[in-house]
Write a protein that holds these residues in place. Sequence first.
Motif, PDB file in Angstrom:
ATOM      1  N   PRO A   1       0.806  -1.232   0.000  1.00  0.00           N
ATOM      2  CA  PRO A   1       0.000   0.000   0.000  1.00  0.00           C
ATOM      3  C   PRO A   1       0.837   1.279   0.000  1.00  0.00           C
ATOM      4  O   PRO A   1       0.444   2.269  -0.606  1.00  0.00           O
ATOM      5  N   VAL A   2       2.000   1.266   0.680  1.00  0.00           N
ATOM      6  CA  VAL A   2       2.835   2.473   0.724  1.00  0.00           C
ATOM      7  C   VAL A   2       3.317   2.819  -0.672  1.00  0.00           C
ATOM      8  O   VAL A   2       3.327   3.998  -1.078  1.00  0.00           O
ATOM      9  N   LEU A   3       3.717   1.823  -1.440  1.00  0.00           N
ATOM     10  CA  LEU A   3       4.165   2.068  -2.810  1.00  0.00           C
ATOM     11  C   LEU A   3       3.031   2.632  -3.659  1.00  0.00           C
ATOM     12  O   LEU A   3       3.243   3.528  -4.479  1.00  0.00           O
ATOM     13  N   VAL A   4       1.821   2.113  -3.456  1.00  0.00           N
ATOM     14  CA  VAL A   4       0.671   2.619  -4.211  1.00  0.00           C
ATOM     15  C   VAL A   4       0.424   4.085  -3.898  1.00  0.00           C
ATOM     16  O   VAL A   4       0.156   4.907  -4.791  1.00  0.00           O
ATOM     17  N   VAL A   5       0.529   4.456  -2.608  1.00  0.00           N
ATOM     18  CA  VAL A   5       0.326   5.858  -2.213  1.00  0.00           C
ATOM     19  C   VAL A   5       1.379   6.751  -2.852  1.00  0.00           C
ATOM     20  O   VAL A   5       1.082   7.837  -3.366  1.00  0.00           O
ATOM     21  N   LEU A   6       2.633   6.310  -2.844  1.00  0.00           N
ATOM     22  CA  LEU A   6       3.704   7.114  -3.427  1.00  0.00           C
ATOM     23  C   LEU A   6       3.528   7.266  -4.935  1.00  0.00           C
ATOM     24  O   LEU A   6       3.759   8.345  -5.493  1.00  0.00           O
ATOM     25  N   LEU A   7       3.125   6.199  -5.613  1.00  0.00           N
ATOM     26  CA  LEU A   7       2.901   6.284  -7.058  1.00  0.00           C
ATOM     27  C   LEU A   7       1.721   7.208  -7.369  1.00  0.00           C
ATOM     28  O   LEU A   7       1.749   7.960  -8.352  1.00  0.00           O
ATOM     29  N   ALA A   8       0.677   7.141  -6.525  1.00  0.00           N
ATOM     30  CA  ALA A   8      -0.470   8.036  -6.724  1.00  0.00           C
ATOM     31  C   ALA A   8      -0.054   9.494  -6.549  1.00  0.00           C
ATOM     32  O   ALA A   8      -0.555  10.393  -7.247  1.00  0.00           O
ATOM     33  N   ALA A   9       0.884   9.750  -5.624  1.00  0.00           N
ATOM     34  CA  ALA A   9       1.364  11.123  -5.422  1.00  0.00           C
ATOM     35  C   ALA A   9       2.228  11.599  -6.573  1.00  0.00           C
ATOM     36  O   ALA A   9       2.393  12.805  -6.771  1.00  0.00           O
ATOM     37  N   ALA A  10       2.819  10.668  -7.333  1.00  0.00           N
ATOM     38  CA  ALA A  10       3.667  11.043  -8.469  1.00  0.00           C
ATOM     39  C   ALA A  10       2.863  11.390  -9.707  1.00  0.00           C
ATOM     40  O   ALA A  10       3.342  12.138 -10.569  1.00  0.00           O
ATOM     41  N   VAL A  11       1.643  10.882  -9.804  1.00  0.00           N
ATOM     42  CA  VAL A  11       0.822  11.140 -11.001  1.00  0.00           C
ATOM     43  C   VAL A  11       0.491  12.624 -11.175  1.00  0.00           C
ATOM     44  O   VAL A  11       0.576  13.161 -12.281  1.00  0.00           O
ATOM     45  N   PRO A  12       0.125  13.381 -10.105  1.00  0.00           N
ATOM     46  CA  PRO A  12      -0.212  14.797 -10.296  1.00  0.00           C
ATOM     47  C   PRO A  12       0.930  15.657 -10.842  1.00  0.00           C
ATOM     48  O   PRO A  12       0.664  16.784 -11.281  1.00  0.00           O
ATOM     49  N   VAL A  13       2.158  15.167 -10.808  1.00  0.00           N
ATOM     50  CA  VAL A  13       3.279  15.941 -11.367  1.00  0.00           C
ATOM     51  C   VAL A  13       3.002  16.286 -12.828  1.00  0.00           C
ATOM     52  O   VAL A  13       3.481  17.292 -13.346  1.00  0.00           O
ATOM     53  N   LEU A  14       2.202  15.464 -13.494  1.00  0.00           N
ATOM     54  CA  LEU A  14       1.855  15.717 -14.889  1.00  0.00           C
ATOM     55  C   LEU A  14       1.140  17.058 -15.055  1.00  0.00           C
ATOM     56  O   LEU A  14       1.213  17.669 -16.121  1.00  0.00           O
ATOM     57  N   TRP A  15       0.480  17.563 -14.011  1.00  0.00           N
ATOM     58  CA  TRP A  15      -0.265  18.833 -14.072  1.00  0.00           C
ATOM     59  C   TRP A  15       0.355  19.915 -13.194  1.00  0.00           C
ATOM     60  O   TRP A  15      -0.342  20.813 -12.744  1.00  0.00           O
ATOM     61  N   MET A  16       1.660  19.838 -12.958  1.00  0.00           N
ATOM     62  CA  MET A  16       2.265  20.816 -12.056  1.00  0.00           C
ATOM     63  C   MET A  16       2.267  22.219 -12.662  1.00  0.00           C
ATOM     64  O   MET A  16       2.417  23.211 -11.935  1.00  0.00           O
ATOM     65  N   ARG A  17       2.112  22.362 -13.988  1.00  0.00           N
ATOM     66  CA  ARG A  17       2.007  23.695 -14.580  1.00  0.00           C
ATOM     67  C   ARG A  17       0.632  24.299 -14.332  1.00  0.00           C
ATOM     68  O   ARG A  17       0.508  25.500 -14.123  1.00  0.00           O
ATOM     69  N   ARG A  18      -0.394  23.459 -14.385  1.00  0.00           N
ATOM     70  CA  ARG A  18      -1.756  23.952 -14.238  1.00  0.00           C
ATOM     71  C   ARG A  18      -2.159  24.092 -12.782  1.00  0.00           C
ATOM     72  O   ARG A  18      -2.857  25.048 -12.408  1.00  0.00           O
ATOM     73  N   MET A  19      -1.736  23.154 -11.943  1.00  0.00           N
ATOM     74  CA  MET A  19      -2.123  23.170 -10.523  1.00  0.00           C
ATOM     75  C   MET A  19      -0.881  22.999  -9.655  1.00  0.00           C
ATOM     76  O   MET A  19      -0.726  21.994  -8.965  1.00  0.00           O
ATOM     77  N   PRO A  20       0.041  23.963  -9.695  1.00  0.00           N
ATOM     78  CA  PRO A  20       1.312  23.782  -8.985  1.00  0.00           C
ATOM     79  C   PRO A  20       1.154  23.652  -7.471  1.00  0.00           C
ATOM     80  O   PRO A  20       1.826  22.827  -6.849  1.00  0.00           O
ATOM     81  N   LEU A  21       0.265  24.452  -6.871  1.00  0.00           N
ATOM     82  CA  LEU A  21       0.107  24.373  -5.421  1.00  0.00           C
ATOM     83  C   LEU A  21      -0.599  23.092  -5.011  1.00  0.00           C
ATOM     84  O   LEU A  21      -0.301  22.519  -3.952  1.00  0.00           O
ATOM     85  N   THR A  22      -1.521  22.613  -5.836  1.00  0.00           N
ATOM     86  CA  THR A  22      -2.177  21.335  -5.540  1.00  0.00           C
ATOM     87  C   THR A  22      -1.163  20.192  -5.548  1.00  0.00           C
ATOM     88  O   THR A  22      -1.170  19.327  -4.662  1.00  0.00           O
ATOM     89  N   VAL A  23      -0.275  20.211  -6.549  1.00  0.00           N
ATOM     90  CA  VAL A  23       0.767  19.186  -6.620  1.00  0.00           C
ATOM     91  C   VAL A  23       1.710  19.308  -5.427  1.00  0.00           C
ATOM     92  O   VAL A  23       2.118  18.303  -4.818  1.00  0.00           O
ATOM     93  N   ALA A  24       2.056  20.544  -5.055  1.00  0.00           N
ATOM     94  CA  ALA A  24       2.980  20.748  -3.938  1.00  0.00           C
ATOM     95  C   ALA A  24       2.362  20.259  -2.636  1.00  0.00           C
ATOM     96  O   ALA A  24       3.032  19.576  -1.836  1.00  0.00           O
TER      97      ALA A  24
END
Length: 358
Positions: free
Chosen positions: A29-52
């Motif tokens: 489960p920890v790996l799944v959580v970390l991978l899920a947190a890596a997916v939003p990096v794709l939108w760091m230009r549009r939602m930078p604070l959300t990704v941060a």
Amino acid sequence: MDGVRPRPIDAVAALVAGGLTLATGYTGPVLVVLLAAAVPVLWMRRMPLTVAWTSAGTAVALLVLAVAVGVPPPAGALIWPPTCAFAAYGAMAYAGERRRAAQRWLPVIVLALAVLAVPDRLPLILRTDTAIALAALYGMYVAVSERLRRELAERAERLERERLAGEMHDVVTHRVSRMVLQAGVLAMTSGDERARAVAEELRATGGEALEELRHMVLLLRRGTGEGFDLGLPLPDLRPLVTESAQAGVPVELAVDGTPVPVAGCVGRTAYLLVQEALANVRKHAPGAEVRVLVRYLPGSVRITVRNTPGRPAAWIASGGPGMGLLDLRQRVELAGGTLEAGEDDDGGFRVEAVLPAS
């Protein structure tokens, strides 16, 4: 629209974040959580604070998990959490200047402090905080560079707009001014009452057209219509001095007295006077030294353009583009001023205009 939708480089950043996540050694489960947190990096230009904040929340959650369950981050992890550098970069580079600095820095600070709480992992802490600091600094550099690029583009657009406005003002106003003057002469000299009435109507209509043109040009030059009825200072004459110097004719510009606001037509006439005088010096007295003096007097502005000896006789008989002395005198008189021009005692040439300051 570059910051609205993902670009290929954003997909690469998300893949790198995912690769760093897989390299941590976590499973389940920890790996799944970390991978899920890596997916939003794709939108760091549009939602930078959300990704941060997603990355910061993941760091805090994993820290709580490490304390509660006793599962600390693996010592072999490169940085922790794996998305921290991308989150810090996005918050600094793309959050925008309209947001307060605290809004951009707070998730970055949370990330930096979260890793400090990791027990017995000093190399990991140093690597992570170094990566966060470098990413934040680079994000700030990108933000400043983008702001400077936008400002330079806006300045170039503004200068081009002002240049077009000036050219339109010169061409149209000169022609309409002559029509107004000729209509005024006809109204005063015609023996036919009906012809005088029509000529006076043409003169009045032409005057209104000149005033509307002045307002429109000022809108183009200033970007807004605010303040044009209150008067403006004389236009900046330094670009004309620079242009003349680049053409091989050095010009000395001097200002005497306290600048005061003048009517728009007066300011434009003053600019045109200096522009035409310097152009004729370059054409007919190459190599001459020129001095432009702007003197503010009570209720008036005196502008003098004087050059050392050249071939001043050609000034009056000037052909081709540009204005002759007669046209320039009419333009100055239309603005309510007077123009004098002629040779100096030393063989040079002088053009001097006195324009009203009100």
